[in-house]
Design a protein around this motif. Sequence first.
Motif, mmCIF file in Angstrom:
data_model
loop_
_atom_site.group_PDB
_atom_site.id
_atom_site.type_symbol
_atom_site.label_atom_id
_atom_site.label_comp_id
_atom_site.label_asym_id
_atom_site.label_seq_id
_atom_site.Cartn_x
_atom_site.Cartn_y
_atom_site.Cartn_z
ATOM 1 N N ASP A 263 1.933 -0.117 1.471
ATOM 2 C CA ASP A 263 2.713 1.010 1.976
ATOM 3 C C ASP A 263 3.185 1.894 0.832
ATOM 4 N N TYR A 264 3.329 3.168 1.104
ATOM 5 C CA TYR A 264 3.800 4.175 0.149
ATOM 6 C C TYR A 264 2.875 4.306 -1.060
ATOM 7 N N GLY A 265 1.632 3.814 -0.935
ATOM 8 C CA GLY A 265 0.679 3.906 -2.032
ATOM 9 C C GLY A 265 1.013 3.006 -3.209
ATOM 10 N N ILE A 266 1.790 1.940 -2.959
ATOM 11 C CA ILE A 266 2.218 1.015 -4.015
ATOM 12 C C ILE A 266 1.428 -0.281 -3.888
ATOM 13 N N LEU A 267 0.975 -0.797 -5.012
ATOM 14 C CA LEU A 267 0.240 -2.061 -5.000
ATOM 15 C C LEU A 267 1.154 -3.210 -4.563
ATOM 16 N N THR A 268 0.570 -4.126 -3.812
ATOM 17 C CA THR A 268 1.259 -5.341 -3.391
ATOM 18 C C THR A 268 0.234 -6.458 -3.289
ATOM 19 N N VAL A 269 0.691 -7.665 -3.086
ATOM 20 C CA VAL A 269 -0.204 -8.822 -2.989
ATOM 21 C C VAL A 269 -0.967 -8.756 -1.667
#
Length: 183
Positions: free
Chosen positions: A92-98
Amino acid sequence: MRQEALARRRSLSPKENETFSEAICRRLRSLPACCMAKRIFAFASMADEVQLYGWIAAALSEGKTVALPLVRGKGVMAAVRVRALSDLVLGDYGILTVREDQREIVDPASLDCVLVPGAAFSRKGERLGLGAGFYDRFLGEKATQAQRIAVAFSCQIMEDLPLEAHDIMMHGIVTENETIFCR
């Protein structure tokens, strides 16, 4: 103030961002709050933020548990363990996550240290975020025991910032030029 601070951050060239980020990561590696921490909540850096990926990789290789934000709803985030940078995907929001099949939620009450991004900070430990309240809620409700270390470029340090009742103060701020102890 938020727009001014973000414009300052965006004005850094990619080379300045890289050089300053490396200096900040070196400071973090020698900061007792980070060195002694076994469980750290970091963040997946956006392009104009301090780049923490090298620091995260080093912390993982030292056997530390590193968690990153996982957006759970409006203004709500959880801590999700990252085991390898290769497990990160766009969230979400163009943010990297696992990536979903690798997610393991970390109890925020078990975190020793939280590395906090933001638009601007004051030397007193005031923080101006991006306006959604994710970190204020997370720090104020879920990870109250953790050392709160702001990670920012020196151009993001301002004299005074407006403070509201729900705003959470930082214990320290690490920039490319200095480490500021606030409390």
